[in-house]
Design a protein around this motif. Structure first.
Motif, PDB file in Angstrom:
ATOM      1  N   LEU A   1      86.275  40.279  20.541  1.00  0.00           N
ATOM      2  CA  LEU A   1      84.836  40.128  20.393  1.00  0.00           C
ATOM      3  C   LEU A   1      84.423  40.226  18.931  1.00  0.00           C
ATOM      4  O   LEU A   1      85.049  40.928  18.138  1.00  0.00           O
ATOM      5  CB  LEU A   1      84.116  41.210  21.189  1.00  0.00           C
ATOM      6  N   TYR A   2      83.345  39.512  18.592  1.00  0.00           N
ATOM      7  CA  TYR A   2      82.737  39.658  17.271  1.00  0.00           C
ATOM      8  C   TYR A   2      82.071  41.025  17.183  1.00  0.00           C
ATOM      9  O   TYR A   2      81.865  41.706  18.190  1.00  0.00           O
ATOM     10  CB  TYR A   2      81.688  38.566  17.033  1.00  0.00           C
ATOM     11  N   ASN A   3      81.707  41.417  15.970  1.00  0.00           N
ATOM     12  CA  ASN A   3      81.035  42.700  15.793  1.00  0.00           C
ATOM     13  C   ASN A   3      79.704  42.714  16.533  1.00  0.00           C
ATOM     14  O   ASN A   3      79.024  41.686  16.626  1.00  0.00           O
ATOM     15  CB  ASN A   3      80.800  42.976  14.319  1.00  0.00           C
ATOM     16  N   PRO A   4      79.307  43.866  17.040  1.00  0.00           N
ATOM     17  CA  PRO A   4      78.012  43.965  17.719  1.00  0.00           C
ATOM     18  C   PRO A   4      76.852  43.753  16.746  1.00  0.00           C
ATOM     19  O   PRO A   4      76.997  43.920  15.538  1.00  0.00           O
ATOM     20  CB  PRO A   4      77.985  45.390  18.257  1.00  0.00           C
ATOM     21  N   ILE A   5      75.719  43.408  17.301  1.00  0.00           N
ATOM     22  CA  ILE A   5      74.509  43.217  16.492  1.00  0.00           C
ATOM     23  C   ILE A   5      74.055  44.575  15.980  1.00  0.00           C
ATOM     24  O   ILE A   5      73.878  45.520  16.758  1.00  0.00           O
ATOM     25  CB  ILE A   5      73.415  42.519  17.329  1.00  0.00           C
ATOM     26  N   GLY A   6      73.885  44.689  14.672  1.00  0.00           N
ATOM     27  CA  GLY A   6      73.556  45.975  14.059  1.00  0.00           C
ATOM     28  C   GLY A   6      72.107  46.130  13.657  1.00  0.00           C
ATOM     29  O   GLY A   6      71.746  47.116  13.025  1.00  0.00           O
ATOM     30  N   ASP A   7      71.251  45.190  14.017  1.00  0.00           N
ATOM     31  CA  ASP A   7      69.830  45.246  13.673  1.00  0.00           C
ATOM     32  C   ASP A   7      69.112  46.154  14.669  1.00  0.00           C
ATOM     33  O   ASP A   7      69.035  45.856  15.859  1.00  0.00           O
ATOM     34  CB  ASP A   7      69.245  43.836  13.708  1.00  0.00           C
ATOM     35  N   LEU A   8      68.567  47.265  14.174  1.00  0.00           N
ATOM     36  CA  LEU A   8      67.902  48.229  15.062  1.00  0.00           C
ATOM     37  C   LEU A   8      66.683  47.645  15.765  1.00  0.00           C
ATOM     38  O   LEU A   8      66.317  48.086  16.847  1.00  0.00           O
ATOM     39  CB  LEU A   8      67.483  49.474  14.271  1.00  0.00           C
ATOM     40  N   GLY A   9      66.060  46.643  15.183  1.00  0.00           N
ATOM     41  CA  GLY A   9      64.874  46.043  15.780  1.00  0.00           C
ATOM     42  C   GLY A   9      65.188  44.998  16.830  1.00  0.00           C
ATOM     43  O   GLY A   9      64.287  44.494  17.504  1.00  0.00           O
ATOM     44  N   SER A  10      66.438  44.664  17.005  1.00  0.00           N
ATOM     45  CA  SER A  10      66.825  43.625  17.955  1.00  0.00           C
ATOM     46  C   SER A  10      66.980  44.214  19.360  1.00  0.00           C
ATOM     47  O   SER A  10      67.522  45.306  19.536  1.00  0.00           O
ATOM     48  CB  SER A  10      68.160  42.997  17.527  1.00  0.00           C
ATOM     49  N   PRO A  11      66.510  43.487  20.385  1.00  0.00           N
ATOM     50  CA  PRO A  11      66.715  43.981  21.760  1.00  0.00           C
ATOM     51  C   PRO A  11      68.181  43.939  22.182  1.00  0.00           C
ATOM     52  O   PRO A  11      68.554  44.555  23.169  1.00  0.00           O
ATOM     53  CB  PRO A  11      65.876  43.034  22.611  1.00  0.00           C
ATOM     54  N   GLN A  12      69.026  43.236  21.418  1.00  0.00           N
ATOM     55  CA  GLN A  12      70.455  43.158  21.731  1.00  0.00           C
ATOM     56  C   GLN A  12      71.277  44.090  20.838  1.00  0.00           C
ATOM     57  O   GLN A  12      72.481  43.898  20.697  1.00  0.00           O
ATOM     58  CB  GLN A  12      70.936  41.722  21.564  1.00  0.00           C
ATOM     59  N   PHE A  13      70.653  45.115  20.286  1.00  0.00           N
ATOM     60  CA  PHE A  13      71.345  46.036  19.393  1.00  0.00           C
ATOM     61  C   PHE A  13      72.566  46.644  20.092  1.00  0.00           C
ATOM     62  O   PHE A  13      72.498  47.114  21.219  1.00  0.00           O
ATOM     63  CB  PHE A  13      70.413  47.164  18.943  1.00  0.00           C
ATOM     64  N   GLY A  14      73.711  46.595  19.403  1.00  0.00           N
ATOM     65  CA  GLY A  14      74.930  47.194  19.937  1.00  0.00           C
ATOM     66  C   GLY A  14      75.705  46.314  20.892  1.00  0.00           C
ATOM     67  O   GLY A  14      76.742  46.722  21.395  1.00  0.00           O
ATOM     68  N   GLN A  15      75.235  45.089  21.148  1.00  0.00           N
ATOM     69  CA  GLN A  15      75.927  44.200  22.076  1.00  0.00           C
ATOM     70  C   GLN A  15      76.705  43.143  21.298  1.00  0.00           C
ATOM     71  O   GLN A  15      76.244  42.616  20.306  1.00  0.00           O
ATOM     72  CB  GLN A  15      74.933  43.493  22.995  1.00  0.00           C
ATOM     73  N   SER A  16      77.913  42.828  21.802  1.00  0.00           N
ATOM     74  CA  SER A  16      78.691  41.717  21.262  1.00  0.00           C
ATOM     75  C   SER A  16      78.335  40.488  22.081  1.00  0.00           C
ATOM     76  O   SER A  16      78.555  40.469  23.292  1.00  0.00           O
ATOM     77  CB  SER A  16      80.189  42.000  21.370  1.00  0.00           C
ATOM     78  N   THR A  17      77.800  39.480  21.442  1.00  0.00           N
ATOM     79  CA  THR A  17      77.317  38.312  22.176  1.00  0.00           C
ATOM     80  C   THR A  17      78.232  37.098  22.053  1.00  0.00           C
ATOM     81  O   THR A  17      77.920  36.042  22.589  1.00  0.00           O
ATOM     82  CB  THR A  17      75.917  37.927  21.685  1.00  0.00           C
ATOM     83  N   ALA A  18      79.370  37.226  21.343  1.00  0.00           N
ATOM     84  CA  ALA A  18      80.278  36.089  21.170  1.00  0.00           C
ATOM     85  C   ALA A  18      81.707  36.605  21.040  1.00  0.00           C
ATOM     86  O   ALA A  18      81.942  37.771  20.747  1.00  0.00           O
ATOM     87  CB  ALA A  18      79.889  35.285  19.939  1.00  0.00           C
ATOM     88  N   ALA A  19      82.658  35.700  21.254  1.00  0.00           N
ATOM     89  CA  ALA A  19      84.079  36.049  21.151  1.00  0.00           C
ATOM     90  C   ALA A  19      84.807  35.009  20.311  1.00  0.00           C
ATOM     91  O   ALA A  19      84.371  33.868  20.176  1.00  0.00           O
ATOM     92  CB  ALA A  19      84.701  36.122  22.537  1.00  0.00           C
ATOM     93  N   PHE A  20      85.938  35.406  19.757  1.00  0.00           N
ATOM     94  CA  PHE A  20      86.791  34.491  19.020  1.00  0.00           C
ATOM     95  C   PHE A  20      87.422  33.507  20.000  1.00  0.00           C
ATOM     96  O   PHE A  20      87.451  33.750  21.210  1.00  0.00           O
ATOM     97  CB  PHE A  20      87.873  35.267  18.270  1.00  0.00           C
ATOM     98  N   PRO A  21      87.960  32.383  19.523  1.00  0.00           N
ATOM     99  CA  PRO A  21      88.522  31.370  20.423  1.00  0.00           C
ATOM    100  C   PRO A  21      89.662  31.899  21.288  1.00  0.00           C
ATOM    101  O   PRO A  21      90.381  32.819  20.907  1.00  0.00           O
ATOM    102  CB  PRO A  21      89.048  30.289  19.478  1.00  0.00           C
ATOM    103  N   ALA A  22      89.823  31.290  22.463  1.00  0.00           N
ATOM    104  CA  ALA A  22      90.883  31.664  23.396  1.00  0.00           C
ATOM    105  C   ALA A  22      92.219  31.089  22.931  1.00  0.00           C
ATOM    106  O   ALA A  22      92.319  30.498  21.863  1.00  0.00           O
ATOM    107  CB  ALA A  22      90.539  31.147  24.782  1.00  0.00           C
ATOM    108  N   ARG A  23      93.233  31.244  23.758  1.00  0.00           N
ATOM    109  CA  ARG A  23      94.584  30.764  23.429  1.00  0.00           C
ATOM    110  C   ARG A  23      94.569  29.281  23.093  1.00  0.00           C
ATOM    111  O   ARG A  23      93.844  28.499  23.697  1.00  0.00           O
ATOM    112  CB  ARG A  23      95.493  31.013  24.625  1.00  0.00           C
ATOM    113  N   GLU A  24      95.398  28.917  22.111  1.00  0.00           N
ATOM    114  CA  GLU A  24      95.471  27.525  21.658  1.00  0.00           C
ATOM    115  C   GLU A  24      96.926  27.182  21.357  1.00  0.00           C
ATOM    116  O   GLU A  24      97.636  27.940  20.698  1.00  0.00           O
ATOM    117  CB  GLU A  24      94.629  27.369  20.397  1.00  0.00           C
TER     118      GLU A  24
END
Length: 77
Positions: free
Chosen positions: A45-68
């Motif tokens: 997973l990508y780093n979580p959102i670190g903006d305290l004002g965001s409703p998605q604070f602390g959530q990882s919303t994306a991932a690196f690519p799968a197996r290739e």
């Protein structure tokens, strides 16, 4: 939180490549290549959102690519 206390998830990745050379003539060679990226298909997973004002604070919303996988054939002369 203190400075640099907010960290993201661990990143684990295994890449592998296999190469084999076949000599056709003295000055002609064919190389077969097989490469795999993120071989064990682990979710990174990508780093979580670190903006305290965001409703998605602390959530990882994306991932690196799968197996290739990729295959290649190279002629060396």
């Amino acid at each position: 939180l203190s400075r640099n206390d907010f960290r993201g998830p661990a990143f684990k990745d295994v890449d592998m490549g296999l190469f084999k050379d076949f000599r056709i003539r003295e000055s002609l060679k064919v190389q077969f290549r097989a490469e795999a990226f993120n071989l064990f298909n682990r979710v990174n997973l990508y780093n979580p959102i670190g903006d305290l004002g965001s409703p998605q604070f602390g959530q990882s919303t994306a991932a690196f690519p799968a197996r290739e996988f990729q295959l290649g054939l190279k002629i060396l002369f």
